[in-house]
Design a protein around this motif. Structure first.
Motif, PDB file in Angstrom:
ATOM      1  N   MET A   1      36.437  48.279  34.093  1.00  0.00           N
ATOM      2  CA  MET A   1      36.994  46.993  33.842  1.00  0.00           C
ATOM      3  C   MET A   1      36.624  46.763  35.772  1.00  0.00           C
ATOM      4  N   LEU A   2      37.181  47.510  36.409  1.00  0.00           N
ATOM      5  CA  LEU A   2      36.852  46.658  37.578  1.00  0.00           C
ATOM      6  C   LEU A   2      34.983  46.411  37.788  1.00  0.00           C
ATOM      7  N   GLY A   3      34.177  47.185  37.469  1.00  0.00           N
ATOM      8  CA  GLY A   3      32.634  46.397  37.121  1.00  0.00           C
ATOM      9  C   GLY A   3      33.062  45.081  36.660  1.00  0.00           C
ATOM     10  N   TRP A   4      33.303  44.798  35.789  1.00  0.00           N
ATOM     11  CA  TRP A   4      33.614  43.738  35.351  1.00  0.00           C
ATOM     12  C   TRP A   4      33.315  42.134  35.891  1.00  0.00           C
ATOM     13  N   ALA A   5      34.642  43.238  36.412  1.00  0.00           N
ATOM     14  CA  ALA A   5      35.275  41.924  37.365  1.00  0.00           C
ATOM     15  C   ALA A   5      34.410  41.450  38.511  1.00  0.00           C
ATOM     16  N   LEU A   6      34.097  42.749  38.996  1.00  0.00           N
ATOM     17  CA  LEU A   6      32.666  42.332  40.086  1.00  0.00           C
ATOM     18  C   LEU A   6      31.007  41.896  40.294  1.00  0.00           C
ATOM     19  N   THR A   7      31.164  42.044  38.393  1.00  0.00           N
ATOM     20  CA  THR A   7      29.949  41.473  38.054  1.00  0.00           C
ATOM     21  C   THR A   7      30.035  39.879  37.736  1.00  0.00           C
ATOM     22  N   PHE A   8      31.076  39.536  37.509  1.00  0.00           N
ATOM     23  CA  PHE A   8      31.853  38.305  37.585  1.00  0.00           C
ATOM     24  C   PHE A   8      31.653  37.900  38.683  1.00  0.00           C
ATOM     25  N   LEU A   9      32.435  37.977  39.274  1.00  0.00           N
ATOM     26  CA  LEU A   9      32.350  37.969  41.229  1.00  0.00           C
ATOM     27  C   LEU A   9      31.646  37.516  41.596  1.00  0.00           C
ATOM     28  N   VAL A  10      30.096  38.392  41.462  1.00  0.00           N
ATOM     29  CA  VAL A  10      28.965  38.007  41.873  1.00  0.00           C
ATOM     30  C   VAL A  10      27.717  37.035  41.174  1.00  0.00           C
ATOM     31  N   ILE A  11      28.376  36.775  39.834  1.00  0.00           N
ATOM     32  CA  ILE A  11      28.180  35.127  38.747  1.00  0.00           C
ATOM     33  C   ILE A  11      28.293  34.082  39.175  1.00  0.00           C
ATOM     34  N   ALA A  12      29.759  34.606  39.012  1.00  0.00           N
ATOM     35  CA  ALA A  12      30.291  33.182  40.027  1.00  0.00           C
ATOM     36  C   ALA A  12      30.116  32.809  41.657  1.00  0.00           C
ATOM     37  N   ILE A  13      29.361  33.749  42.445  1.00  0.00           N
ATOM     38  CA  ILE A  13      28.890  33.199  43.722  1.00  0.00           C
ATOM     39  C   ILE A  13      27.315  33.409  43.684  1.00  0.00           C
ATOM     40  N   VAL A  14      26.384  33.596  42.982  1.00  0.00           N
ATOM     41  CA  VAL A  14      25.635  33.120  42.602  1.00  0.00           C
ATOM     42  C   VAL A  14      25.928  31.353  42.054  1.00  0.00           C
ATOM     43  N   ALA A  15      26.153  31.333  41.103  1.00  0.00           N
ATOM     44  CA  ALA A  15      26.057  29.319  40.153  1.00  0.00           C
ATOM     45  C   ALA A  15      26.506  29.202  41.353  1.00  0.00           C
ATOM     46  N   ALA A  16      27.424  29.259  42.660  1.00  0.00           N
ATOM     47  CA  ALA A  16      28.170  28.442  43.029  1.00  0.00           C
ATOM     48  C   ALA A  16      26.929  28.093  44.507  1.00  0.00           C
ATOM     49  N   VAL A  17      25.958  29.129  44.729  1.00  0.00           N
ATOM     50  CA  VAL A  17      25.524  28.679  45.726  1.00  0.00           C
ATOM     51  C   VAL A  17      24.713  27.763  45.122  1.00  0.00           C
ATOM     52  N   PHE A  18      23.930  27.747  44.283  1.00  0.00           N
ATOM     53  CA  PHE A  18      22.866  27.466  43.368  1.00  0.00           C
ATOM     54  C   PHE A  18      23.654  25.313  42.612  1.00  0.00           C
ATOM     55  N   GLY A  19      24.739  25.624  43.247  1.00  0.00           N
ATOM     56  CA  GLY A  19      25.331  24.234  43.076  1.00  0.00           C
ATOM     57  C   GLY A  19      25.911  24.331  41.412  1.00  0.00           C
ATOM     58  N   PHE A  20      26.043  25.267  40.469  1.00  0.00           N
ATOM     59  CA  PHE A  20      26.264  25.335  38.979  1.00  0.00           C
ATOM     60  C   PHE A  20      27.921  25.360  39.071  1.00  0.00           C
ATOM     61  N   GLY A  21      28.323  24.653  38.454  1.00  0.00           N
ATOM     62  CA  GLY A  21      30.012  24.511  39.506  1.00  0.00           C
ATOM     63  C   GLY A  21      30.998  24.957  38.349  1.00  0.00           C
ATOM     64  N   GLY A  22      30.665  24.747  36.974  1.00  0.00           N
ATOM     65  CA  GLY A  22      31.080  24.935  35.914  1.00  0.00           C
ATOM     66  C   GLY A  22      31.294  26.755  36.092  1.00  0.00           C
TER      67      GLY A  22
END
Length: 56
Positions: A1-22
């Motif tokens: 479960m912690l692995g999933w949380a970290l995966t979504f955190l990485v996705i959020a950081i990458v998406a934020a860097v590229f400007g995908f706010g939603g």
């Protein structure tokens, strides 16, 4: 479960860097929910462990 949380955190950081706010906010929200679920399960596990005591 912690692995999933970290995966979504990485996705959020990458998406934020590229400007995908939603996508970033959705992934960060999912990561936050999974983290708190993991934290609650961890605390419950600790309580159960200490209540049961040591078995020989």
């Amino acid at each position: 479960m912690l692995g999933w949380a970290l995966t979504f955190l990485v996705i959020a950081i990458v998406a934020a860097v590229f400007g995908f706010g939603g996508i970033a906010s959705a992934s960060a929200g999912i990561a936050q929910i999974l983290f708190f679920i993991f934290l609650a399960l961890f605390v419950i596990g600790l309580i159960v462990h200490f209540v049961r005591g040591r078995s020989v």
